[in-house]
Design an enzyme around this catalytic site. Structure first.
Site, PDB file in Angstrom:
ATOM      1  N   ARG A 148       0.858  -1.187   0.000  1.00 29.78           N
ATOM      2  CA  ARG A 148       0.000   0.000   0.000  1.00 29.78           C
ATOM      3  C   ARG A 148       0.889   1.229   0.000  1.00 29.78           C
ATOM      4  O   ARG A 148       1.804   1.340   0.832  1.00 29.78           O
ATOM      5  CB  ARG A 148      -0.903   0.018   1.238  1.00 29.78           C
ATOM      6  CG  ARG A 148      -2.006   1.055   1.141  1.00 29.78           C
ATOM      7  CD  ARG A 148      -2.749   1.221   2.452  1.00 29.78           C
ATOM      8  NE  ARG A 148      -2.033   2.092   3.368  1.00 29.78           N
ATOM      9  CZ  ARG A 148      -2.566   2.593   4.484  1.00 29.78           C
ATOM     10  NH1 ARG A 148      -3.799   2.282   4.841  1.00 29.78           N
ATOM     11  NH2 ARG A 148      -1.859   3.379   5.273  1.00 29.78           N
ATOM     12  N   TYR A 160      -2.911  11.531   6.055  1.00 34.81           N
ATOM     13  CA  TYR A 160      -3.188  10.180   6.514  1.00 34.81           C
ATOM     14  C   TYR A 160      -2.207   9.176   5.900  1.00 34.81           C
ATOM     15  O   TYR A 160      -1.916   9.210   4.710  1.00 34.81           O
ATOM     16  CB  TYR A 160      -4.622   9.747   6.133  1.00 34.81           C
ATOM     17  CG  TYR A 160      -4.802   8.271   6.316  1.00 34.81           C
ATOM     18  CD1 TYR A 160      -4.947   7.727   7.588  1.00 34.81           C
ATOM     19  CD2 TYR A 160      -4.722   7.396   5.238  1.00 34.81           C
ATOM     20  CE1 TYR A 160      -5.037   6.360   7.784  1.00 34.81           C
ATOM     21  CE2 TYR A 160      -4.819   6.024   5.417  1.00 34.81           C
ATOM     22  CZ  TYR A 160      -4.970   5.519   6.695  1.00 34.81           C
ATOM     23  OH  TYR A 160      -5.032   4.163   6.869  1.00 34.81           O
ATOM     24  N   ASP A 211      -5.042   4.043  -0.247  1.00 32.76           N
ATOM     25  CA  ASP A 211      -6.170   4.303   0.655  1.00 32.76           C
ATOM     26  C   ASP A 211      -6.472   5.800   0.677  1.00 32.76           C
ATOM     27  O   ASP A 211      -5.639   6.606   1.086  1.00 32.76           O
ATOM     28  CB  ASP A 211      -5.805   3.812   2.056  1.00 32.76           C
ATOM     29  CG  ASP A 211      -6.956   3.910   3.042  1.00 32.76           C
ATOM     30  OD1 ASP A 211      -8.032   4.397   2.662  1.00 32.76           O
ATOM     31  OD2 ASP A 211      -6.764   3.488   4.201  1.00 32.76           O
ATOM     32  N   HIS A 213      -9.048   6.947   2.448  1.00 36.88           N
ATOM     33  CA  HIS A 213      -9.506   7.094   3.836  1.00 36.88           C
ATOM     34  C   HIS A 213     -10.726   7.995   3.996  1.00 36.88           C
ATOM     35  O   HIS A 213     -10.764   8.878   4.852  1.00 36.88           O
ATOM     36  CB  HIS A 213      -8.366   7.568   4.738  1.00 36.88           C
ATOM     37  CG  HIS A 213      -8.377   6.888   6.080  1.00 36.88           C
ATOM     38  ND1 HIS A 213      -8.627   7.546   7.249  1.00 36.88           N
ATOM     39  CD2 HIS A 213      -8.194   5.583   6.409  1.00 36.88           C
ATOM     40  CE1 HIS A 213      -8.592   6.684   8.256  1.00 36.88           C
ATOM     41  NE2 HIS A 213      -8.329   5.491   7.767  1.00 36.88           N
ATOM     42  N   GLU A 237      -8.922   2.134  -1.965  1.00 43.33           N
ATOM     43  CA  GLU A 237      -9.638   1.824  -0.725  1.00 43.33           C
ATOM     44  C   GLU A 237     -10.324   3.051  -0.139  1.00 43.33           C
ATOM     45  O   GLU A 237      -9.768   4.152  -0.148  1.00 43.33           O
ATOM     46  CB  GLU A 237      -8.636   1.256   0.286  1.00 43.33           C
ATOM     47  CG  GLU A 237      -9.214   0.905   1.629  1.00 43.33           C
ATOM     48  CD  GLU A 237      -8.135   0.470   2.602  1.00 43.33           C
ATOM     49  OE1 GLU A 237      -8.415   0.441   3.804  1.00 43.33           O
ATOM     50  OE2 GLU A 237      -7.001   0.172   2.160  1.00 43.33           O
ATOM     51  N   GLU A 263     -13.711  -1.396   6.481  1.00 44.53           N
ATOM     52  CA  GLU A 263     -13.031  -1.575   7.753  1.00 44.53           C
ATOM     53  C   GLU A 263     -13.825  -0.984   8.917  1.00 44.53           C
ATOM     54  O   GLU A 263     -13.595  -1.355  10.067  1.00 44.53           O
ATOM     55  CB  GLU A 263     -11.625  -0.975   7.714  1.00 44.53           C
ATOM     56  CG  GLU A 263     -11.564   0.527   7.589  1.00 44.53           C
ATOM     57  CD  GLU A 263     -10.141   1.035   7.427  1.00 44.53           C
ATOM     58  OE1 GLU A 263      -9.752   1.943   8.180  1.00 44.53           O
ATOM     59  OE2 GLU A 263      -9.429   0.517   6.550  1.00 44.53           O
ATOM     60  N   ARG A 284     -13.771  -5.367   3.552  1.00 40.52           N
ATOM     61  CA  ARG A 284     -12.617  -5.253   4.443  1.00 40.52           C
ATOM     62  C   ARG A 284     -12.967  -5.283   5.929  1.00 40.52           C
ATOM     63  O   ARG A 284     -12.195  -4.832   6.772  1.00 40.52           O
ATOM     64  CB  ARG A 284     -11.873  -3.947   4.136  1.00 40.52           C
ATOM     65  CG  ARG A 284     -11.422  -3.846   2.679  1.00 40.52           C
ATOM     66  CD  ARG A 284     -10.161  -3.036   2.556  1.00 40.52           C
ATOM     67  NE  ARG A 284      -9.094  -3.592   3.319  1.00 40.52           N
ATOM     68  CZ  ARG A 284      -8.566  -3.020   4.403  1.00 40.52           C
ATOM     69  NH1 ARG A 284      -9.022  -1.869   4.834  1.00 40.52           N
ATOM     70  NH2 ARG A 284      -7.593  -3.609   5.046  1.00 40.52           N
ATOM     71  N   GLU A 340      -4.356  -7.342   4.923  1.00 37.15           N
ATOM     72  CA  GLU A 340      -3.481  -6.271   5.400  1.00 37.15           C
ATOM     73  C   GLU A 340      -2.641  -6.774   6.574  1.00 37.15           C
ATOM     74  O   GLU A 340      -3.135  -7.483   7.453  1.00 37.15           O
ATOM     75  CB  GLU A 340      -4.326  -5.082   5.851  1.00 37.15           C
ATOM     76  CG  GLU A 340      -3.511  -3.904   6.370  1.00 37.15           C
ATOM     77  CD  GLU A 340      -4.380  -2.727   6.755  1.00 37.15           C
ATOM     78  OE1 GLU A 340      -3.896  -1.592   6.691  1.00 37.15           O
ATOM     79  OE2 GLU A 340      -5.565  -2.950   7.120  1.00 37.15           O
ATOM     80  N   TRP A 403     -12.127  11.811   8.871  1.00 33.81           N
ATOM     81  CA  TRP A 403     -10.747  11.381   9.030  1.00 33.81           C
ATOM     82  C   TRP A 403     -10.596   9.979   8.451  1.00 33.81           C
ATOM     83  O   TRP A 403      -9.675   9.706   7.728  1.00 33.81           O
ATOM     84  CB  TRP A 403     -10.305  11.350  10.493  1.00 33.81           C
ATOM     85  CG  TRP A 403      -8.853  10.990  10.600  1.00 33.81           C
ATOM     86  CD1 TRP A 403      -7.777  11.818  10.382  1.00 33.81           C
ATOM     87  CD2 TRP A 403      -8.310   9.696  10.860  1.00 33.81           C
ATOM     88  NE1 TRP A 403      -6.610  11.124  10.501  1.00 33.81           N
ATOM     89  CE2 TRP A 403      -6.906   9.811  10.791  1.00 33.81           C
ATOM     90  CE3 TRP A 403      -8.855   8.457  11.133  1.00 33.81           C
ATOM     91  CZ2 TRP A 403      -6.044   8.728  11.013  1.00 33.81           C
ATOM     92  CZ3 TRP A 403      -8.018   7.375  11.347  1.00 33.81           C
ATOM     93  CH2 TRP A 403      -6.614   7.506  11.292  1.00 33.81           C
TER      94      TRP A 403
END
Length: 403
Positions: A148, A160, A211, A213, A237, A263, A284, A340, A403
């Site tokens: 990643r 991030y 990602d 995020h 992602e 996630e 995820r 991951e 975030w």
């Protein structure tokens, strides 16, 4: 018939905060579970101590599915990360006990191996492209085939997935969360080129992931997906906040870049629309945050019907217990895609001795009975809880953003 005799909730901070559940049976078997929710550890510890532990005493630990339903359906106020992490911890511990009782690793109880190892990806970051390329090279040198990549954004002091230190740790030890700044326009203007530079550097044989995020609007996410298509990402992602499942339809219609999300999901229903409409390619959800092995295996089975692959969250803020549960589950899951592995400091490895390991870029569950992991209880006194929070983010005009 054996019964649950004792339930202990252990909160310790060997480098970072973890919430560990210990379930002990009348004949002395111990099952371990992880209930860590980053930045809300004490809330889930209280949920377990004050509302769950007493309910388990005297019950048959082998009735795993019935106890899952009891803790989920038996509570009017259900779902959410605190509730599901508590249920997940109990579920892990019960599977651990069953494995120890039968002398088998948990993956064997779930149907046995369907693969020889789990493809893992590591993280690489750099504020400048040259630093990012060096970081990628280090992961490849360690035998990983998937990386990643996260890069700095011109004009921003914090981004991030990128750190000024050698290791990235998002949670800061402080009484209140750190406030980061964010600029979507600057990010969209710079990130595709950085990803392109990595692809040119490593060639076509390395799987690259990125990602976003949750930072982008759906149309911004669609733009990013199109912009990185020439670089053949393994996935993009969390391109936009996942609460709005229909938003992913817009992204899907505008790009062929594979999409991964989930996630922050806690149940199969959080992903039902995304999966059944084939808006994503990878789901995820983390075993700890989505109700344990029993529920996440159902989520993965549902995803399999629609050609969506399992790719669990594996950050450093779930303990090696939950990581073990995830590795065992995926070892027996046919539609697994990738896992991951953010990695842990040595202090955490020592706090949670475990049989799972990495070999040549692939995760292996080990063959110890149960989950093959335990916890050094002496750390509860020597390493007590310390306040720590994930950051929050604001746009340059001060507006709070995801975030």
């Amino acid at each position: 018939m054996d019964r649950i005799e004792r339930v202990d909730v252990l909160v310790a901070s060997p480098g970072r905060n973890f919430v560990t559940l210990k379930v002990t049976t009348a004949d002395g078997l111990v099952g371990w579970g992880d209930a860590t929710v980053n930045g809300r550890e004490l809330a889930v510890a209280s949920y377990l101590r004050d509302h769950v532990a007493e309910l388990l005493l005297g019950r048959d630990p082998g009735r795993i599915e019935d106890l899952w339903q009891y803790l989920y359906r038996g509570v009017y106020w259900r779902r959410g990360p605190i509730t599901m992490a508590a249920i997940g911890a109990v579920d892990m511990a019960l599977w651990d006990i069953l494995g120890k009782r039968t002398g088998q690793p948990v993956y064997q109880l779930l149907g046995g191996r369907v693969r020889e190892g789990l493809l893992a990806y590591r993280h690489a970051f750099g504020w400048e492209t040259s630093e990012l390329l060096d970081a990628v090279d280090r992961q490849l040198a360690d035998g990983y085939r998937a990386v990643r990549v996260q890069t700095g954004v011109p004009g921003l002091r914090t981004v991030y997935g990128v750190s000024r230190e050698a290791r990235y740790e998002p949670a800061g030890r402080a009484a209140v969360p750190l406030e980061e700044e964010w600029d979507s326009a600057a990010y969209l203007a710079s990130v595709p080129a950085a990803i392109g530079a990595v692809r040119e550097h490593v060639g076509s044989g390395v799987r690259l992931l990125h990602d976003a995020h949750h930072r982008l609007t759906p149309i911004q996410a669609a733009r990013l997906g199109k912009a990185v298509e020439p670089y053949d990402l393994f996935w993009l992602e969390d391109v936009t906040p996942a609460e709005d499942q229909e938003a992913f339809r817009l992204v899907r219609e505008h790009t062929t870049t594979p999409l991964a999300v989930g996630e922050v999901f806690n149940t199969v229903w959080d992903a039902q629309h995304l999966i059944s409409h084939r808006y994503i390619d990878y789901i995820r959800a983390a075993v700890v945050h989505a109700g344990g092995i029993s529920h996440v295996r159902k989520l993965f089975a549902f995803a399999d019907v629609y050609g969506v692959k399992a790719a669990p969250h594996g950050p450093s803020d779930i303990s090696p217990i939950a990581f073990a549960a995830s590795v065992h589950l995926c070892t027996a899951t046919h539609n697994f895609g990738i896992h991951e592995y953010m990695g842990y400091p040595q202090q955490v490895h020592e706090a949670f001795p475990h049989a799972w390991h990495v070999a040549d870029g692939y995760l292996q569950p080990g063959d110890e009975p149960g989950l093959g992991v335990s916890f050094d209880e002496s750390l509860v006194e020597g390493h007590p809880y310390q306040p720590a929070y994930l950051p929050v983010a604001r746009s340059l005009d001060g507006t709070l953003v995801d975030w």
